[in-house]
Design a protein around this motif. Structure first.
Motif, short mmCIF file in Angstrom:
data_model
loop_
_atom_site.label_atom_id
_atom_site.label_comp_id
_atom_site.label_asym_id
_atom_site.label_seq_id
_atom_site.Cartn_x
_atom_site.Cartn_y
_atom_site.Cartn_z
N SER A 156 4.83 11.88 2.95
CA SER A 156 6.08 11.28 3.42
C SER A 156 6.14 11.28 4.93
O SER A 156 5.76 12.26 5.57
N THR A 195 6.80 6.64 1.84
CA THR A 195 6.00 7.54 1.01
C THR A 195 4.76 6.78 0.56
O THR A 195 4.86 5.67 0.02
N ALA A 196 3.59 7.36 0.81
CA ALA A 196 2.32 6.75 0.42
C ALA A 196 1.33 7.85 0.10
O ALA A 196 1.20 8.82 0.85
N ASP A 197 0.66 7.73 -1.03
CA ASP A 197 -0.34 8.71 -1.45
C ASP A 197 0.19 10.14 -1.43
O ASP A 197 -0.50 11.06 -1.01
N GLU A 234 0.80 -1.22 0.00
CA GLU A 234 0.00 0.00 0.00
C GLU A 234 0.84 1.28 0.00
O GLU A 234 0.27 2.37 0.03
N VAL A 235 2.16 1.16 -0.01
CA VAL A 235 3.02 2.35 0.01
C VAL A 235 3.76 2.47 -1.32
O VAL A 235 3.97 1.49 -2.03
N ASP A 236 4.13 3.71 -1.65
CA ASP A 236 4.86 3.95 -2.89
C ASP A 236 6.32 3.57 -2.77
O ASP A 236 6.90 3.01 -3.70
N SER A 237 6.94 3.90 -1.64
CA SER A 237 8.35 3.56 -1.44
C SER A 237 8.69 3.49 0.04
O SER A 237 8.05 4.14 0.88
#
Length: 98
Positions: free
Chosen positions: A75, A70-72, A48-51
């Motif tokens: 940060s 980092t998510a949506d 569910e997170v970008d990085s």
């Protein structure tokens, strides 16, 4: 004599086990465990997170992992104690840099 030999061997085994346990405890948690702790606190899974990035550091004289998530578009930086896994700090909007 046999009783003394057995007692000495038993003592050596006990002390050896204690030293191994202390060494494992002194090593603390892994960076992967620090990520798990941060994600669990955030209530999300790694899908569910970008990085996610992790670096070792020092916070308030304690060895730690800085876990950058980092998510949506948001940060967060989690500071996780390397020895015991306690979350020492959470900072919103913290930028990750190498």
């Amino acid at each position: 004599m046999l009783k003394k030999s057995i007692a000495v061997l038993l003592l050596v085994a006990i002390l050896g086990g204690m030293l191994v346990a202390c060494d494992e405890q002194a090593q603390g948690i892994t960076s992967e465990k620090a990520v798990e702790i941060a994600l669990a606190d955030l209530g999300v899974s790694s899908d569910e997170v970008d990085s996610v990035h992790v670096h070792e550091g020092v916070y308030d004289k304690q060895v730690c992992y800085n876990v950058y998530i980092t998510a949506d578009g948001e940060s967060l930086t989690y500071v996780v104690n390397k020895l015991n896994g306690d979350i020492l700090n959470i900072q919103e909007g913290a930028a990750h840099s190498h």
